[in-house]
Design a protein around this motif. Structure first.
Motif, PDB file in Angstrom:
ATOM      1  N   SER A  20      12.974  18.341  13.647  1.00 40.10           N
ATOM      2  CA  SER A  20      13.684  18.890  15.201  1.00 40.10           C
ATOM      3  C   SER A  20      13.141  17.779  16.222  1.00 40.10           C
ATOM      4  CB  SER A  20      13.665  20.290  15.859  1.00 40.10           C
ATOM      5  OG  SER A  20      14.625  20.789  14.876  1.00 40.10           O
ATOM      6  N   MET A  46      16.128  22.480  13.134  1.00 42.36           N
ATOM      7  CA  MET A  46      15.872  23.344  13.446  1.00 42.36           C
ATOM      8  C   MET A  46      15.942  25.093  13.262  1.00 42.36           C
ATOM      9  SD  MET A  46      16.220  23.719  17.932  1.00 42.36           S
ATOM     10  CE  MET A  46      15.456  22.611  18.048  1.00 42.36           C
ATOM     11  N   LEU A  70      11.178  23.279  13.765  1.00 40.91           N
ATOM     12  CA  LEU A  70      11.177  22.700  14.811  1.00 40.91           C
ATOM     13  C   LEU A  70      10.769  21.610  14.775  1.00 40.91           C
ATOM     14  CD1 LEU A  70      11.155  22.977  17.395  1.00 40.91           C
ATOM     15  CD2 LEU A  70       9.030  23.739  17.897  1.00 40.91           C
TER      16      LEU A  70
END
Length: 382
Positions: free
Chosen positions: A164, A156, A161
């Motif tokens: 993640s 992250m 993102l």
């Protein structure tokens, strides 16, 4: 030893191999369309070579006993994955504001892709230790969250993102099948809602702290998702992707005839945005065929997991299924306006050596589960 490996190789599921060959053909054709008459022309040849080459380690991994890998190597591989992610933090390549890659000269290697497999292996080992009993909060669930959380937080911070979220989905899928109690699941759900709510509150109460948690480009993507017309510069990618997919209608505009794709209006159409090429040039029918192939692949893996006589094998496959399912949904959803735009590849179709390697190695582990059973698999009426 060699004869034994050959006997194991004969047990490999030919249906899965056939599905992978279909993905190889689709990927190569669509990448050719996306890169035709551009500076990336020829990537389809590289893709075909990489795909063919990755069948070798996949088949080697398939004939190896996955139980030895889960029980004796999972911790070591996990530590190696974490060390690679830490190395990227200090020595990784920075491309478009994200530091995710290691330059191997012959390819750009993304350790976070491989880390997903290592996390699955270690979580499968931890779940197997419970021998099918309900998971305990302190002794089992929290350690598993830590195992997932360390690479998730590092990735992250790259920032990435999309990947993640994949780590989180892997954990949720494996916990669900690993017999998590409903009350513990609700605690986790409320915890996630609480974190999201707290971060959202910071936007209105303490903007500097909010900006430390949520990167500017991530905030722009969320704003673009909520209101695509709010900023033409930020929403360029999303708006054009939606237009391209919708213009494909039922049958598509035809191979090499996608107006948005061929005019260069879709960024990274050979990689993360490759679904847009399929949607525009092959329409709803082409998209449906692709989704059906994914469905058959995941369905096949579910049947193997259900038929497995070994818990570690079942948990391992569920982890792989969770990883693929989230990536497929997230990639398609972000190009059709259903989710914010994130950098995540479409499994087996997007161009990318690290992603393809991870996917093929994952399939090698799935095939290994099928091969290394004391009794032949039976798939109902097959």
């Amino acid at each position: 030893m060699f004869k034994e490996m050959l006997l194991r190789a004969k047990k490999i599921d030919l249906i899965i191999i056939a599905l992978l060959l279909c993905f190889m053909a689709i990927s190569t054709i669509v990448i050719y369309s996306a890169t035709n008459n551009t500076k990336f022309a020829g990537l389809h040849e590289n893709n075909l070579i990489m795909f063919a080459a990755m069948f070798v380690p996949m088949l080697i991994l398939a004939v190896l006993d996955y139980r030895d890998i889960v029980r004796h190597l999972s911790v070591i591989l996990y530590v190696i994955g974490i060390l690679l992610l830490i190395f990227v933090m200090f020595k990784g390549m920075n491309i478009n504001g994200s530091q995710r890659w290691i330059n191997l000269y012959f390819m750009q290697f993304q350790p976070s892709e491989l880390a997903k497999v290592f996390v699955i292996l270690l979580l499968a080992k931890m779940l197997e230790n419970r021998k099918g009993e309900y998971l305990r909060l302190v002794q089992d669930i929290i350690p598993m969250i830590v195992v997932m959380g360390i690479p998730c937080l590092i990735v992250m911070n790259q920032p990435d993102l999309g990947t993640s979220i994949v780590f989180v989905c892997i954990l949720i899928g494996m916990l669900w099948v690993g017999k998590i109690r409903i009350k513990h699941g609700l605690i986790g759900l409320f915890g996630i809602v609480g974190v999201i709510g707290s971060i959202t509150t910071l936007y209105f109460v303490d903007l500097p702290l909010f900006n430390k948690i949520v990167k500017p480009h991530q905030l722009h993507r969320i704003q673009t998702f909520l209101n695509p017309t709010s900023d033409p510069n930020q929403s360029y990618h999303v708006v054009n992707s939606i237009k391209a997919v919708s213009s494909g209608e039922l049958m598509g505009e035809g191979f090499l005839h996608g107006k948005m794709v061929q005019s260069g209006y879709i960024p990274y159409d050979y990689a993360d945005s490759i679904y847009v090429v399929i949607g525009e040039e092959f329409g709803f029918v082409g998209s449906a065929v692709l989704l059906l192939l994914y469905f058959f692949l995941i369905y096949r893996m579910i049947r193997i997991a259900m038929a497995s006589e070994d818990l570690a094998g079942s948990y391992l496959i569920i982890g792989v299924i969770s990883m693929f399912t989230l990536q497929i949904f997230e990639n398609i959803a972000m190009h059709t306006g259903l989710m914010p735009l994130t950098g995540i590849a479409l499994p087996f179709v997007s161009y990318g050596g690290s992603s393809l390697m991870t996917n093929m190695l994952s399939m090698g582990l799935v095939l290994s589960v099928m091969i290394h059973q004391s009794k032949p698999f039976k798939f109902g009426d097959e």
